[in-house]
Design a protein around this motif. Structure first.
Motif, mmCIF file in Angstrom:
data_model
loop_
_atom_site.group_PDB
_atom_site.id
_atom_site.type_symbol
_atom_site.label_atom_id
_atom_site.label_comp_id
_atom_site.label_asym_id
_atom_site.label_seq_id
_atom_site.Cartn_x
_atom_site.Cartn_y
_atom_site.Cartn_z
ATOM 1 N N ASP A 57 10.744 6.216 3.775
ATOM 2 C CA ASP A 57 11.070 7.293 4.712
ATOM 3 C C ASP A 57 9.798 7.672 5.452
ATOM 4 O O ASP A 57 8.914 8.290 4.882
ATOM 5 N N ARG A 58 9.728 7.313 6.708
ATOM 6 C CA ARG A 58 8.516 7.582 7.489
ATOM 7 C C ARG A 58 8.160 9.060 7.547
ATOM 8 O O ARG A 58 7.020 9.419 7.723
ATOM 9 N N THR A 85 0.858 -1.181 0.000
ATOM 10 C CA THR A 85 0.000 0.000 0.000
ATOM 11 C C THR A 85 0.897 1.235 0.000
ATOM 12 O O THR A 85 2.112 1.146 0.227
ATOM 13 N N THR A 86 0.281 2.385 -0.196
ATOM 14 C CA THR A 86 1.037 3.641 -0.124
ATOM 15 C C THR A 86 1.693 3.781 1.241
ATOM 16 O O THR A 86 2.866 4.163 1.343
ATOM 17 N N ALA A 87 0.969 3.456 2.299
ATOM 18 C CA ALA A 87 1.515 3.553 3.658
ATOM 19 C C ALA A 87 2.695 2.593 3.845
ATOM 20 O O ALA A 87 3.682 2.952 4.490
ATOM 21 N N ASP A 88 2.608 1.398 3.269
ATOM 22 C CA ASP A 88 3.720 0.441 3.346
ATOM 23 C C ASP A 88 4.968 1.015 2.682
ATOM 24 O O ASP A 88 6.073 0.912 3.212
ATOM 25 N N VAL A 89 4.778 1.609 1.506
ATOM 26 C CA VAL A 89 5.903 2.195 0.774
ATOM 27 C C VAL A 89 6.475 3.363 1.562
ATOM 28 O O VAL A 89 7.691 3.499 1.691
ATOM 29 N N VAL A 134 4.344 10.221 -1.508
ATOM 30 C CA VAL A 134 4.496 8.809 -1.895
ATOM 31 C C VAL A 134 3.377 8.418 -2.847
ATOM 32 O O VAL A 134 3.616 7.741 -3.859
ATOM 33 N N GLN A 135 2.174 8.871 -2.567
ATOM 34 C CA GLN A 135 1.017 8.570 -3.417
ATOM 35 C C GLN A 135 1.237 9.152 -4.824
ATOM 36 O O GLN A 135 0.938 8.486 -5.821
ATOM 37 N N THR A 136 1.772 10.352 -4.895
ATOM 38 C CA THR A 136 2.048 10.983 -6.188
ATOM 39 C C THR A 136 3.100 10.201 -6.964
ATOM 40 O O THR A 136 2.947 9.956 -8.167
ATOM 41 N N ILE A 137 4.160 9.787 -6.287
ATOM 42 C CA ILE A 137 5.215 9.008 -6.947
ATOM 43 C C ILE A 137 4.651 7.692 -7.471
ATOM 44 O O ILE A 137 4.934 7.283 -8.607
ATOM 45 N N LEU A 138 3.848 7.016 -6.657
ATOM 46 C CA LEU A 138 3.246 5.752 -7.095
ATOM 47 C C LEU A 138 2.328 5.975 -8.297
ATOM 48 O O LEU A 138 2.321 5.164 -9.233
ATOM 49 N N HIS A 157 -5.103 1.153 -2.671
ATOM 50 C CA HIS A 157 -4.511 0.383 -3.767
ATOM 51 C C HIS A 157 -3.308 -0.391 -3.260
ATOM 52 O O HIS A 157 -2.598 0.053 -2.362
ATOM 53 N N LEU A 158 -3.096 -1.537 -3.880
ATOM 54 C CA LEU A 158 -1.897 -2.336 -3.643
ATOM 55 C C LEU A 158 -1.039 -2.220 -4.893
ATOM 56 O O LEU A 158 -1.524 -2.394 -6.015
ATOM 57 N N TYR A 159 0.244 -1.921 -4.709
ATOM 58 C CA TYR A 159 1.167 -1.699 -5.820
ATOM 59 C C TYR A 159 2.214 -2.800 -5.885
ATOM 60 O O TYR A 159 2.673 -3.284 -4.864
ATOM 61 N N ARG A 160 2.594 -3.152 -7.125
ATOM 62 C CA ARG A 160 3.696 -4.083 -7.328
ATOM 63 C C ARG A 160 4.401 -3.698 -8.630
ATOM 64 O O ARG A 160 3.789 -3.160 -9.551
#
Length: 127
Positions: A41-42, A32-36, A49-53, A71-74
């Motif tokens: 970098d917390r 997820t975005t939060a995982d990334v 992070v959402q924008t980068i994804l 969303h889940l990203y891979r």
């Protein structure tokens, strides 16, 4: 005396995308975005992070699947495949492909040069 404020260093162009991709490559499951955010970098803003994804998704470098409201990203490609494609793109853009290859080859460490020679030898045998 006054303490100087610590100014966080800014990442270079593309560096954050690379860090996000590295986090996805290192994960054993879609993130997820939060995982990334946690992996990269917390202190980095969630929206950043959402924008980068989203940018990586638009470029076709990651896929995403909806899971509820998130969303889940891979990654769509492995690090090695993406690096090879980027190298090919650089060669296509250069005005003198032979010169670029020569400079690349002469800049390799002896270990990397030997690995490249072995791969080229194997390639010749397979033809």
């Amino acid at each position: 005396m006054r303490k100087s404020a610590r100014i966080p260093s800014r990442r270079g162009a593309g560096e954050l995308e690379s860090e996000v991709l590295a986090a996805l490559w290192g994960a054993e499951r879609p993130l997820t975005t939060a995982d990334v955010q946690h992996a990269v970098d917390r202190e980095l803003a969630y929206n950043t992070v959402q924008t980068i994804l989203s940018r990586l998704y638009e470029k076709g470098l990651v896929s995403r699947a909806a899971e509820g409201r998130r969303h889940l990203y891979r990654p769509n490609k492995g690090a090695e495949e993406l690096a090879a494609e980027q190298m090919q793109a650089l060669l296509r853009r250069g005005p003198n492909r032979q010169s670029v290859l020569q400079r690349f080859a002469t800049s390799l460490s002896e270990e990397d040069a030997e690995a490249l020679r072995a791969m080229l030898k194997l390639r010749r045998r397979r033809r």
